[in-house]
Design a protein around this motif. Structure first.
Motif, mmCIF file in Angstrom:
data_model
loop_
_atom_site.group_PDB
_atom_site.id
_atom_site.type_symbol
_atom_site.label_atom_id
_atom_site.label_comp_id
_atom_site.label_asym_id
_atom_site.label_seq_id
_atom_site.Cartn_x
_atom_site.Cartn_y
_atom_site.Cartn_z
ATOM 1 N N MET A 1 0.847 -1.176 0.000
ATOM 2 C CA MET A 1 0.000 0.000 0.000
ATOM 3 C C MET A 1 0.896 1.245 0.000
ATOM 4 S SD MET A 1 -2.861 1.176 2.824
ATOM 5 C CE MET A 1 -4.105 0.091 2.205
ATOM 6 N N THR A 2 0.659 2.135 -0.934
ATOM 7 C CA THR A 2 1.447 3.369 -0.994
ATOM 8 C C THR A 2 0.978 4.327 0.087
ATOM 9 O OG1 THR A 2 -0.051 4.531 -2.491
ATOM 10 C CG2 THR A 2 1.644 3.116 -3.509
ATOM 11 N N SER A 3 1.775 5.343 0.353
ATOM 12 C CA SER A 3 1.370 6.334 1.354
ATOM 13 C C SER A 3 0.133 7.100 0.890
ATOM 14 C CB SER A 3 2.524 7.280 1.694
ATOM 15 O OG SER A 3 2.980 7.962 0.553
ATOM 16 N N GLU A 4 -0.035 7.274 -0.424
ATOM 17 C CA GLU A 4 -1.238 7.940 -0.946
ATOM 18 C C GLU A 4 -2.481 7.087 -0.714
ATOM 19 O OE1 GLU A 4 1.593 7.659 -2.741
ATOM 20 O OE2 GLU A 4 2.194 9.725 -3.153
ATOM 21 N N ASP A 5 -2.342 5.754 -0.895
ATOM 22 C CA ASP A 5 -3.459 4.838 -0.620
ATOM 23 C C ASP A 5 -3.819 4.864 0.864
ATOM 24 O OD1 ASP A 5 -3.502 4.034 -3.306
ATOM 25 O OD2 ASP A 5 -2.219 2.285 -2.925
ATOM 26 N N LEU A 6 -2.796 4.835 1.699
ATOM 27 C CA LEU A 6 -3.009 4.880 3.145
ATOM 28 C C LEU A 6 -3.663 6.201 3.549
ATOM 29 C CD1 LEU A 6 -2.728 3.647 5.940
ATOM 30 C CD2 LEU A 6 -0.348 4.453 5.981
ATOM 31 N N LEU A 7 -3.249 7.283 2.926
ATOM 32 C CA LEU A 7 -3.845 8.584 3.208
ATOM 33 C C LEU A 7 -5.340 8.566 2.916
ATOM 34 C CD1 LEU A 7 -3.537 11.588 3.977
ATOM 35 C CD2 LEU A 7 -3.014 12.037 1.566
ATOM 36 N N LYS A 8 -5.730 7.961 1.808
ATOM 37 C CA LYS A 8 -7.156 7.867 1.474
ATOM 38 C C LYS A 8 -7.914 7.078 2.535
ATOM 39 C CE LYS A 8 -10.517 6.621 -2.079
ATOM 40 N NZ LYS A 8 -11.543 6.892 -1.123
ATOM 41 N N VAL A 9 -7.340 5.979 3.006
ATOM 42 C CA VAL A 9 -7.970 5.172 4.049
ATOM 43 C C VAL A 9 -8.141 5.998 5.322
ATOM 44 C CG1 VAL A 9 -7.607 3.175 5.573
ATOM 45 C CG2 VAL A 9 -7.160 2.966 3.124
ATOM 46 N N VAL A 10 -7.107 6.741 5.696
ATOM 47 C CA VAL A 10 -7.161 7.585 6.898
ATOM 48 C C VAL A 10 -8.244 8.648 6.762
ATOM 49 C CG1 VAL A 10 -5.880 9.330 8.227
ATOM 50 C CG2 VAL A 10 -4.776 7.161 7.611
ATOM 51 N N ILE A 11 -8.254 9.355 5.643
ATOM 52 C CA ILE A 11 -9.243 10.422 5.426
ATOM 53 C C ILE A 11 -10.654 9.838 5.435
ATOM 54 C CG2 ILE A 11 -10.111 12.150 3.780
ATOM 55 C CD1 ILE A 11 -7.486 12.980 5.132
ATOM 56 N N ASP A 12 -10.853 8.718 4.764
ATOM 57 C CA ASP A 12 -12.180 8.084 4.737
ATOM 58 C C ASP A 12 -12.642 7.718 6.143
ATOM 59 O OD1 ASP A 12 -12.277 8.352 1.986
ATOM 60 O OD2 ASP A 12 -11.832 6.229 1.573
ATOM 61 N N SER A 13 -11.743 7.192 6.958
ATOM 62 C CA SER A 13 -12.084 6.824 8.329
ATOM 63 C C SER A 13 -12.463 8.060 9.144
ATOM 64 C CB SER A 13 -10.915 6.093 8.995
ATOM 65 O OG SER A 13 -11.223 5.773 10.337
ATOM 66 N N LEU A 14 -11.667 9.121 9.016
ATOM 67 C CA LEU A 14 -11.961 10.355 9.752
ATOM 68 C C LEU A 14 -13.314 10.928 9.331
ATOM 69 C CD1 LEU A 14 -8.444 12.059 9.625
ATOM 70 C CD2 LEU A 14 -9.498 10.928 11.597
ATOM 71 N N GLU A 15 -13.573 10.929 8.029
ATOM 72 C CA GLU A 15 -14.851 11.452 7.544
ATOM 73 C C GLU A 15 -16.017 10.586 8.014
ATOM 74 O OE1 GLU A 15 -14.213 11.761 3.313
ATOM 75 O OE2 GLU A 15 -13.466 13.823 3.511
ATOM 76 N N ASP A 16 -15.847 9.265 7.999
ATOM 77 C CA ASP A 16 -16.911 8.359 8.463
ATOM 78 C C ASP A 16 -17.270 8.619 9.919
ATOM 79 O OD1 ASP A 16 -17.033 7.134 5.994
ATOM 80 O OD2 ASP A 16 -15.956 5.319 6.620
ATOM 81 N N ASP A 17 -16.281 9.010 10.712
ATOM 82 C CA ASP A 17 -16.512 9.245 12.137
ATOM 83 C C ASP A 17 -16.791 10.710 12.467
ATOM 84 O OD1 ASP A 17 -16.279 6.553 12.740
ATOM 85 O OD2 ASP A 17 -14.106 6.683 12.884
ATOM 86 N N LYS A 18 -17.092 11.486 11.433
ATOM 87 C CA LYS A 18 -17.522 12.889 11.582
ATOM 88 C C LYS A 18 -16.443 13.798 12.166
ATOM 89 C CE LYS A 18 -21.768 11.795 10.316
ATOM 90 N NZ LYS A 18 -21.645 10.909 9.195
ATOM 91 N N ALA A 19 -15.171 13.502 11.867
ATOM 92 C CA ALA A 19 -14.110 14.429 12.252
ATOM 93 C C ALA A 19 -14.328 15.731 11.484
ATOM 94 C CB ALA A 19 -12.737 13.841 11.924
ATOM 95 N N GLU A 20 -13.912 16.829 12.069
ATOM 96 C CA GLU A 20 -14.121 18.147 11.466
ATOM 97 C C GLU A 20 -12.798 18.784 11.084
ATOM 98 O OE1 GLU A 20 -16.325 20.169 14.519
ATOM 99 O OE2 GLU A 20 -18.162 19.055 14.050
ATOM 100 N N GLU A 21 -12.864 19.706 10.129
ATOM 101 C CA GLU A 21 -11.706 20.505 9.697
ATOM 102 C C GLU A 21 -10.472 19.638 9.436
ATOM 103 O OE1 GLU A 21 -11.085 24.290 11.647
ATOM 104 O OE2 GLU A 21 -12.930 23.968 12.770
ATOM 105 N N ILE A 22 -10.630 18.659 8.574
ATOM 106 C CA ILE A 22 -9.541 17.737 8.242
ATOM 107 C C ILE A 22 -8.565 18.438 7.295
ATOM 108 C CG2 ILE A 22 -8.936 15.527 7.207
ATOM 109 C CD1 ILE A 22 -11.871 14.648 7.875
ATOM 110 N N VAL A 23 -7.296 18.454 7.680
ATOM 111 C CA VAL A 23 -6.253 19.084 6.884
ATOM 112 C C VAL A 23 -5.151 18.069 6.628
ATOM 113 C CG1 VAL A 23 -4.479 20.887 6.874
ATOM 114 C CG2 VAL A 23 -6.727 21.385 7.819
ATOM 115 N N THR A 24 -4.690 18.004 5.384
ATOM 116 C CA THR A 24 -3.584 17.126 5.014
ATOM 117 C C THR A 24 -2.376 17.985 4.655
ATOM 118 O OG1 THR A 24 -5.135 15.513 4.098
ATOM 119 C CG2 THR A 24 -2.841 15.347 3.395
#
Length: 117
Positions: free
Chosen positions: A1-24
């Motif tokens: 898994m590339t770091s870009e793929d992992l980043l997508k997984v992380v962002i998707d998880s944060l969004e699913d759990d209603k995290a706010e103001e997500i910055v990469t």
């Protein structure tokens, strides 16, 4: 898994759990600690802890990635280290106090993700 793929997984998880103001923040070529830093907020210590726990569980169960976690006891600021990506989940007041985005973000390099509504 590339770091870009992992980043997508992380962002998707944060969004699913209603995290706010997500910055990469792209750290490639700027720091040896990882490829990306992700900063997000939860509305309460309970939500911050839940977001962090679910992220670590999803990474382990779905992708076999073990991550280190610090700060879950107080849940004002939880750091999840996946190796390639460092994730910070804050309560809003604590995030405002430390202002990690200002410290790490050169102009134009951060990408703010719309929070899931």
């Amino acid at each position: 898994m590339t770091s870009e793929d992992l980043l997508k997984v992380v962002i998707d998880s944060l969004e699913d759990d209603k995290a706010e103001e997500i910055v990469t923040i792209d750290l490639r070529g700027r720091s040896e600690m990882g490829d990306f830093m992700v900063i997000a907020s939860g509305r309460s210590t309970r939500q911050v802890a839940a977001i962090a726990e679910k992220l670590a569980d999803r990474l382990k169960q779905d992708h076999g990635i073990l991550s280190k976690m610090e700060g879950k006891e107080t849940a004002d600021w939880v750091l999840i280290d996946t190796g390639d990506i460092i994730v910070h989940v804050f309560r809003p007041e604590v995030r405002d106090f430390y202002q990690l985005e200002k410290m790490w973000m050169p102009s134009g390099s951060a990408h703010r993700t719309a929070a899931a509504g």
